[in-house]
Design a protein around this motif. Sequence first.
Motif, PDB file in Angstrom:
ATOM      1  N   ALA A  11      59.848  47.247  51.505  1.00  0.00           N
ATOM      2  CA  ALA A  11      60.450  48.522  51.906  1.00  0.00           C
ATOM      3  C   ALA A  11      60.437  49.512  50.747  1.00  0.00           C
ATOM      4  CB  ALA A  11      61.880  48.309  52.400  1.00  0.00           C
ATOM      5  N   GLN A  12      60.697  49.013  49.529  1.00  0.00           N
ATOM      6  CA  GLN A  12      60.677  49.891  48.360  1.00  0.00           C
ATOM      7  C   GLN A  12      59.282  50.447  48.116  1.00  0.00           C
ATOM      8  OE1 GLN A  12      63.094  48.577  44.829  1.00  0.00           O
ATOM      9  NE2 GLN A  12      63.420  46.753  46.059  1.00  0.00           N
ATOM     10  N   ALA A  13      58.261  49.584  48.267  1.00  0.00           N
ATOM     11  CA  ALA A  13      56.886  50.039  48.076  1.00  0.00           C
ATOM     12  C   ALA A  13      56.505  51.089  49.126  1.00  0.00           C
ATOM     13  CB  ALA A  13      55.929  48.853  48.137  1.00  0.00           C
ATOM     14  N   ALA A  14      56.912  50.846  50.383  1.00  0.00           N
ATOM     15  CA  ALA A  14      56.620  51.803  51.447  1.00  0.00           C
ATOM     16  C   ALA A  14      57.341  53.127  51.195  1.00  0.00           C
ATOM     17  CB  ALA A  14      57.046  51.224  52.792  1.00  0.00           C
ATOM     18  N   PHE A  15      58.584  53.027  50.724  1.00  0.00           N
ATOM     19  CA  PHE A  15      59.366  54.226  50.432  1.00  0.00           C
ATOM     20  C   PHE A  15      58.682  55.064  49.360  1.00  0.00           C
ATOM     21  CE2 PHE A  15      62.701  56.358  47.939  1.00  0.00           C
ATOM     22  CZ  PHE A  15      63.345  57.080  48.931  1.00  0.00           C
ATOM     23  N   ARG A  16      58.242  54.411  48.282  1.00  0.00           N
ATOM     24  CA  ARG A  16      57.566  55.145  47.206  1.00  0.00           C
ATOM     25  C   ARG A  16      56.283  55.800  47.717  1.00  0.00           C
ATOM     26  NH1 ARG A  16      59.383  50.666  44.088  1.00  0.00           N
ATOM     27  NH2 ARG A  16      57.420  49.566  44.459  1.00  0.00           N
ATOM     28  N   GLY A  17      55.561  55.094  48.583  1.00  0.00           N
ATOM     29  CA  GLY A  17      54.334  55.658  49.141  1.00  0.00           C
ATOM     30  C   GLY A  17      54.601  56.896  49.991  1.00  0.00           C
ATOM     31  N   LEU A  18      55.625  56.811  50.838  1.00  0.00           N
ATOM     32  CA  LEU A  18      55.970  57.953  51.690  1.00  0.00           C
ATOM     33  C   LEU A  18      56.461  59.142  50.846  1.00  0.00           C
ATOM     34  CD1 LEU A  18      57.802  56.154  54.644  1.00  0.00           C
ATOM     35  CD2 LEU A  18      55.531  57.197  54.679  1.00  0.00           C
ATOM     36  N   MET A  19      57.193  58.841  49.771  1.00  0.00           N
ATOM     37  CA  MET A  19      57.660  59.915  48.891  1.00  0.00           C
ATOM     38  C   MET A  19      56.468  60.639  48.267  1.00  0.00           C
ATOM     39  SD  MET A  19      61.092  60.257  48.469  1.00  0.00           S
ATOM     40  CE  MET A  19      61.566  60.514  46.768  1.00  0.00           C
ATOM     41  N   GLY A  20      55.449  59.859  47.863  1.00  0.00           N
ATOM     42  CA  GLY A  20      54.263  60.475  47.273  1.00  0.00           C
ATOM     43  C   GLY A  20      53.532  61.366  48.258  1.00  0.00           C
ATOM     44  N   VAL A  21      53.377  60.876  49.490  1.00  0.00           N
ATOM     45  CA  VAL A  21      52.706  61.673  50.523  1.00  0.00           C
ATOM     46  C   VAL A  21      53.524  62.931  50.830  1.00  0.00           C
ATOM     47  CG1 VAL A  21      51.930  61.703  52.925  1.00  0.00           C
ATOM     48  CG2 VAL A  21      51.563  59.664  51.527  1.00  0.00           C
ATOM     49  N   SER A  22      54.847  62.784  50.888  1.00  0.00           N
ATOM     50  CA  SER A  22      55.709  63.920  51.198  1.00  0.00           C
ATOM     51  C   SER A  22      55.640  64.978  50.097  1.00  0.00           C
ATOM     52  CB  SER A  22      57.159  63.449  51.383  1.00  0.00           C
ATOM     53  OG  SER A  22      57.992  64.503  51.765  1.00  0.00           O
ATOM     54  N   ARG A  23      55.576  64.541  48.830  1.00  0.00           N
ATOM     55  CA  ARG A  23      55.464  65.498  47.722  1.00  0.00           C
ATOM     56  C   ARG A  23      54.173  66.302  47.849  1.00  0.00           C
ATOM     57  NH1 ARG A  23      58.094  61.317  44.508  1.00  0.00           N
ATOM     58  NH2 ARG A  23      60.079  62.150  43.751  1.00  0.00           N
ATOM     59  N   LEU A  24      53.102  65.601  48.211  1.00  0.00           N
ATOM     60  CA  LEU A  24      51.823  66.290  48.403  1.00  0.00           C
ATOM     61  C   LEU A  24      51.932  67.299  49.547  1.00  0.00           C
ATOM     62  CD1 LEU A  24      48.835  66.636  47.739  1.00  0.00           C
ATOM     63  CD2 LEU A  24      48.338  64.718  49.288  1.00  0.00           C
ATOM     64  N   GLY A  25      52.602  66.899  50.632  1.00  0.00           N
ATOM     65  CA  GLY A  25      52.791  67.801  51.757  1.00  0.00           C
ATOM     66  C   GLY A  25      53.579  69.035  51.365  1.00  0.00           C
ATOM     67  N   ARG A  26      54.606  68.856  50.532  1.00  0.00           N
ATOM     68  CA  ARG A  26      55.410  69.992  50.072  1.00  0.00           C
ATOM     69  C   ARG A  26      54.538  71.003  49.326  1.00  0.00           C
ATOM     70  NH1 ARG A  26      60.513  71.794  51.585  1.00  0.00           N
ATOM     71  NH2 ARG A  26      61.975  70.090  51.739  1.00  0.00           N
ATOM     72  N   ARG A  27      53.620  70.497  48.504  1.00  0.00           N
ATOM     73  CA  ARG A  27      52.737  71.415  47.763  1.00  0.00           C
ATOM     74  C   ARG A  27      51.853  72.212  48.705  1.00  0.00           C
ATOM     75  NH1 ARG A  27      51.543  66.636  44.627  1.00  0.00           N
ATOM     76  NH2 ARG A  27      53.007  66.455  42.888  1.00  0.00           N
ATOM     77  N   LEU A  28      51.556  71.623  49.864  1.00  0.00           N
ATOM     78  CA  LEU A  28      50.715  72.304  50.845  1.00  0.00           C
ATOM     79  C   LEU A  28      51.531  73.117  51.842  1.00  0.00           C
ATOM     80  CD1 LEU A  28      48.241  69.357  51.578  1.00  0.00           C
ATOM     81  CD2 LEU A  28      47.857  71.333  50.076  1.00  0.00           C
TER      82      LEU A  28
END
Length: 944
Positions: A307-324
């Motif tokens: 769950a922690q690994a999935a959470f970190r992955g989703l956070m990374g994708v979300s940060r990228l989305g914020r930049r876009l």
Amino acid sequence: MGRSSSNSDVAVLTPEAPAASAGAANFYRRFLESVERWPDCVAVEMQRSDPAKPPERHTYAGLRREAESIGRWLGEQGLERGTRCAILASNGPRWVAAYLGTVAAGMVAVPLDIALKPEQVARLLADSGSAVLFVDARHVAAGEHAAAGLHCRLVLLERDPTAKSAQPDVDQMLAAGPGDFAPVATALDETVLLLYTSGTTADPKGVVLTNDNLLAEVEAVFHFIRITPQDSILGVLPLFHALAQMANLLLPFAAGARVVYLEQLNTSELMRALRERDVTLFCCVPQFFYLIHERILKQVKERGAPAQAAFRGLMGVSRLGRRLGINLGKVFFKKAHQALGTHMRFLITGGSRFDAAIGRDLEAMGFDILQAYGLTETSGGAFATPIGRNVIGSVGKPLDGVEARLDNAEVREDEEGPASGEILIRGRLVMKGYYKRPEATSEVLRDGWLHTGDLGYFDADGNLFITGRKKDVIVLSSGKNIYPEEVEAHYEQSPWIKEVCVLGLESRPGEPFAERLHAVVVPNFELLKQKKIVNTREVIRFDLDGLSAQLAAARRILSYDLWQEELPRTTTRKLKRYQIRKRVLEGAATAEAEGAPARELSTEDAAWLDEPEVQRALRVVREAAREKKESVHPHDNLELDLGLDSMERVELLVALEQELGASVDDSVVSEVYTVRDLIEAVRKGMSAGGAKRAAFPGWEAILATDTDDPEVTAITKPRPISTALIFLLGRAVNLFLRDAFRLKVTGMEKLPKHGPFLLSPNHQSYLEAPLLPTLLPWSLWNEMFYVGTSEIFGEGIFRRIARAIKLIPVDPDANLVRAMRAGAYGLRRGKVLALYPEGERSIDGRPKTFKKGAAILSYHLQVPIYPVAVEGFYDAWPRGKPFQKFAELKIAFGDPIHPPKKGGNAEVVYEQMTRELRARVVAMWLKLRGEEPDQAEQLGQAAD
């Protein structure tokens, strides 16, 4: 450096919230415009603490009726225009009605901090010359005490059957109604509000705010953010604070919005309000958002590594989305958004420093967090992060109508980037001055500019970043300026530290401007208990040293105190540094000092202390305590109050077993924190009748007890193939390291061909542990073993590595007895134990304090200790930093230290052997560095 006040690119006013008209010459007139437009809309909603009860609601028309009833009553008392009317009450409809009624009657509202003591309230009542004090039932006693002897009339905002006062209450005023009351027309420059500064110093000052100040604040914020009657604003900040006045009173009542207050303020009620009250805007101090962040991460951690690994992955994708420009966080982290309410538009923080790392995390989770900055002297907010161009970590740009520049801006010696200086603000929202304090006013108001006392810098886009308070800057003896908030933020990265306050203390008597950094640290006791760690002082010191290694020498904490209670703060969570400093200088351990709650005996504790067995046990505790006290409190912390380290706690446990005739599992020392915890644990293990047992010989008995722990006994099981392969691999590594690091080794001939003995090196780096055994011949390699931390080697692949290299994973903080018995088990069977007497890597490469574990094992097992000195390892891979370089490494083996025969005073032997071991290692280390061995004595004194 100046910055434009234009914010034309941010949200503008809507038709529902027009700009102030020419006729709106005061804030109350602005409130009346909302009443006229939306009379039946709910203005104030009070959430009941009983979920079964519906909230108490007051419409705009109803709130006007209540306010003007109070205004009528004030006028009937013959009070002159401009009379000060103080308010000492919790947030709620009656507080708002009293405030609005005071303003409507042409008088001056004086909101007071409900956390103040009656004596402090009395001083502010006298200072302001208040003729009326509005109180609610909760604060009527404090109000009566404060108003006693003053020409100040006490007025109850609600009925209190226990109140002795015969003064009329607001219920009677409201029953009479507003009558033919007409709001008093006041000019723009007339005083309407007297707000006292929050109390980071011992001298709160009354800030005089006018009608124009309040209207300027409203107009400026409405150019920053859109507020409509459809908005619901949760108001948890106390209304006596400027930020709360702006966010939870001035703005909503000028826009027809609804404000939600809580009958009972706690975390669960706050979260319920966010879920159930359709909240759209929430302004709060940073600590609430830290709590939300902590809860989310805790829930993720409880679900395991995947769950922690999935959470970190989703956070990374979300940060990228914020930049876009795409907010994926609302989809990925839907449950978190549901917890804060599905109607939430913006979370707004202000009042104190906001952690940028947490802000970026919350932004990645899909929350829109805006930051604001202002002072009581600026009527609330003066800066805010623009919507759509929010820079986390900054407080944004000046609000409309606000000018800002920096005074004496200069680039800091230890930093690169923009120049930093004192923030100066000019505009209509700046106060008129301090009440009856012309000297203080002239100090901060010069040529129309407010000198805020805050330090900061502007980035290239005009965003302001706060770096600290001018008065809090610490000037070191080197002349360097240190910003304590930045240093505190660095050290608060430690999970074991709950709070820290950094102060500048005199380095030399009589030189107040030659300061060193001293800290007051509050440990995270909840986490320490969860992890079963009782060596609080050791754990905190280790993390402080590790974090210090990441800072320039000038910014490192050189001394510190540990406090067990929370640090004193203002209502907006700013540290009361003056109070903390005063207590430190008076003696941090004095419970009677200002800000330190006195520790009282409960009836139950007093009865417990009178029990005969407890009396016997307390005599033993008092004798064992390093910190001698006249009386021992049941809740005294064994380490922080009595000064007992892990070894001494084990010895105390044995002494109590002896005194009370008990037998207790050794692991109890990792589960007890207070005197009462320990004594009760021993009492549970008493034999029938509690007879006194024969005297225990301390560590002799503990180490004589062998163990059948499979992780310990595994070191004696032959593994010829794997051991041979690891030996050959070690030889290959040794050849590489000798060449890459220019390794030099001396004194190997002093080692015997076989064990048992201890190898005790100083500890500079991660490199020593794998390198040291590669130097040994096969006979010693095959006999060598370690006792290492279970935190690293307790599970997964590292547990397998531990078995292969004969490392016993034991956490000495949580289970010291098991760790010592593991060492004794191997030595008793002829093995060689590598033991680092410092227990941790050095922060700067210099040998630190040695613990007495090696001496205890040597004495009771009658085996020698071979001192080892290492140098260069810190330069190659220092603590707290990544691998640096292939530095020259040096290792020296010394002559053995043989223990004396048993029979003397064991404690004296431990101390003598530990002192000799350290002196030998330091002398060898200095020789490796090419320094004079006579410096060893000075180095030893510094470490002690």
